[in-house]
Design a protein around this motif. Sequence first.
Motif, PDB file in Angstrom:
ATOM      1  N   PRO A  19      15.317  89.545  64.289  1.00 39.51           N
ATOM      2  CA  PRO A  19      15.517  88.803  63.035  1.00 39.51           C
ATOM      3  C   PRO A  19      14.497  87.664  62.850  1.00 39.51           C
ATOM      4  O   PRO A  19      13.773  87.339  63.787  1.00 39.51           O
ATOM      5  N   GLY A  73      15.643  94.874  59.207  1.00 42.38           N
ATOM      6  CA  GLY A  73      14.392  94.110  59.224  1.00 42.38           C
ATOM      7  C   GLY A  73      13.295  94.855  59.965  1.00 42.38           C
ATOM      8  O   GLY A  73      12.780  94.398  60.981  1.00 42.38           O
ATOM      9  N   SER A  74      12.909  96.012  59.435  1.00 47.74           N
ATOM     10  CA  SER A  74      12.003  96.903  60.186  1.00 47.74           C
ATOM     11  C   SER A  74      10.537  96.487  60.143  1.00 47.74           C
ATOM     12  O   SER A  74       9.743  96.954  60.960  1.00 47.74           O
ATOM     13  N   ARG A 122      24.813  86.071  59.574  1.00 53.14           N
ATOM     14  CA  ARG A 122      25.397  86.848  58.459  1.00 53.14           C
ATOM     15  C   ARG A 122      25.620  88.303  58.872  1.00 53.14           C
ATOM     16  O   ARG A 122      26.549  88.945  58.418  1.00 53.14           O
ATOM     17  N   LEU A 165      14.305  93.323  53.517  1.00 57.81           N
ATOM     18  CA  LEU A 165      14.357  92.634  52.225  1.00 57.81           C
ATOM     19  C   LEU A 165      12.981  92.676  51.548  1.00 57.81           C
ATOM     20  O   LEU A 165      12.866  92.564  50.335  1.00 57.81           O
ATOM     21  N   ASN A 166      11.964  92.848  52.358  1.00 51.92           N
ATOM     22  CA  ASN A 166      10.584  92.871  51.869  1.00 51.92           C
ATOM     23  C   ASN A 166      10.220  94.309  51.440  1.00 51.92           C
ATOM     24  O   ASN A 166      10.176  95.211  52.280  1.00 51.92           O
ATOM     25  N   LEU A 173       9.889  85.527  55.166  1.00 52.07           N
ATOM     26  CA  LEU A 173      11.153  86.204  55.514  1.00 52.07           C
ATOM     27  C   LEU A 173      11.153  86.662  56.971  1.00 52.07           C
ATOM     28  O   LEU A 173      12.203  86.832  57.572  1.00 52.07           O
ATOM     29  N   ALA A 174       9.953  86.877  57.502  1.00 52.29           N
ATOM     30  CA  ALA A 174       9.859  87.419  58.859  1.00 52.29           C
ATOM     31  C   ALA A 174      10.207  86.375  59.916  1.00 52.29           C
ATOM     32  O   ALA A 174      10.592  86.735  61.020  1.00 52.29           O
ATOM     33  N   ASP A 177      19.227  93.361  51.439  1.00 56.32           N
ATOM     34  CA  ASP A 177      19.574  92.251  52.323  1.00 56.32           C
ATOM     35  C   ASP A 177      20.434  92.820  53.460  1.00 56.32           C
ATOM     36  O   ASP A 177      21.503  93.411  53.192  1.00 56.32           O
ATOM     37  N   LEU A 178      19.961  92.674  54.674  1.00 53.20           N
ATOM     38  CA  LEU A 178      20.655  93.175  55.876  1.00 53.20           C
ATOM     39  C   LEU A 178      21.125  94.617  55.661  1.00 53.20           C
ATOM     40  O   LEU A 178      20.320  95.492  55.429  1.00 53.20           O
ATOM     41  N   VAL A 207       7.523  99.548  63.540  1.00 58.30           N
ATOM     42  CA  VAL A 207       7.117  99.884  64.914  1.00 58.30           C
ATOM     43  C   VAL A 207       8.326 100.201  65.802  1.00 58.30           C
ATOM     44  O   VAL A 207       8.261 101.103  66.643  1.00 58.30           O
ATOM     45  N   ASP A 242       7.198  89.374  70.247  1.00 55.09           N
ATOM     46  CA  ASP A 242       8.638  89.666  70.147  1.00 55.09           C
ATOM     47  C   ASP A 242       8.867  91.165  69.961  1.00 55.09           C
ATOM     48  O   ASP A 242       9.738  91.767  70.596  1.00 55.09           O
ATOM     49  N   SER A 243       8.039  91.799  69.122  1.00 53.96           N
ATOM     50  CA  SER A 243       8.162  93.244  68.902  1.00 53.96           C
ATOM     51  C   SER A 243       7.916  93.998  70.211  1.00 53.96           C
ATOM     52  O   SER A 243       8.628  94.964  70.533  1.00 53.96           O
ATOM     53  N   GLU A 259      17.913 100.124  62.022  1.00 51.63           N
ATOM     54  CA  GLU A 259      17.150  98.910  62.311  1.00 51.63           C
ATOM     55  C   GLU A 259      17.202  98.013  61.091  1.00 51.63           C
ATOM     56  O   GLU A 259      16.793  98.412  59.986  1.00 51.63           O
TER      57      GLU A 259
END
Length: 226
Positions: free
Chosen positions: A130, A62-63, A166, A87-88, A152-153, A112-113, A67, A35-36, A60
């Motif tokens: 996402p 959820g980086s 969201r 979030l991580n 979370l990923a 978060d976001l 990458v 996906d990346s 970005e």
Amino acid sequence: MEAVQKTIDQELLETPDLSHLNASDYDHVYEPREDSFLFLDALEKDINLIRLVKPSLCLEVGSGSGVISTAIARLLGSSSYTIATDLNPFACQVTHQTAEANKCHVSCIQMDLDSMLRMNNSIDLLLFNPPYVVTTSEELKQPGVDGSFLHLAWAGGVRGREVTDRLLNHIDQLLSHKSLFYLVVIKENDPDEISKAMALQGFKGEIIASRKVRNEMLSVMRFQRG
Ligand code: SAM
């Protein structure tokens, strides 16, 4: 011959060097995969359009490893400022390391976001790969095994859309008048329905890249006001 020349002239989006990361980093942070890489390919195809927009501020969400944001920060250089969120907390650390290892700057903030940012229509380029896998809502809320943040990923809740929706719900307040927004989806997320929901906020959407990976149909959508 003309087509060959066009291919040669096409500017390339460099895949960032990730050799500073090792297996133990990927115990905590999403390792770039199909996906990346489809996301990078789609952005590469759109370089001319991205350059036309001249983004001053990129975000970005959820980086992960960083990458994607690093590739964009390197492409745009000092003409643009790149912010990332995740979030991580490990992803934020690793995103900084990836940018540094590739001699560019990405500011990654744990949240978060975009919840801690007050961007008021100032984001010119928004990128989001996402967590899109269909799960139950409960699975999305559960802490990962051994406190890991890796779920979370991928855990996306009902239709794999709970996290994405969201962000989409307030996208109009985030994006500038000239913005481009790129979103990774799978078929189960119902891209047609996403396009309709975005149209209600005044955005035109289209699929600009797709790839079947094992049993998953991955696509990258591009949205613009219009
Ligand atoms: N952008 C990276 C890439 O393309 O390789 C990582 C993509 S991974 C599929 C999704 C990322 O979103 C993970 O790093 C995850 O921690 C992050 N994430 C999940 N939910 C989030 C949320 N509510 N807010 C911010 N980041 C989130």
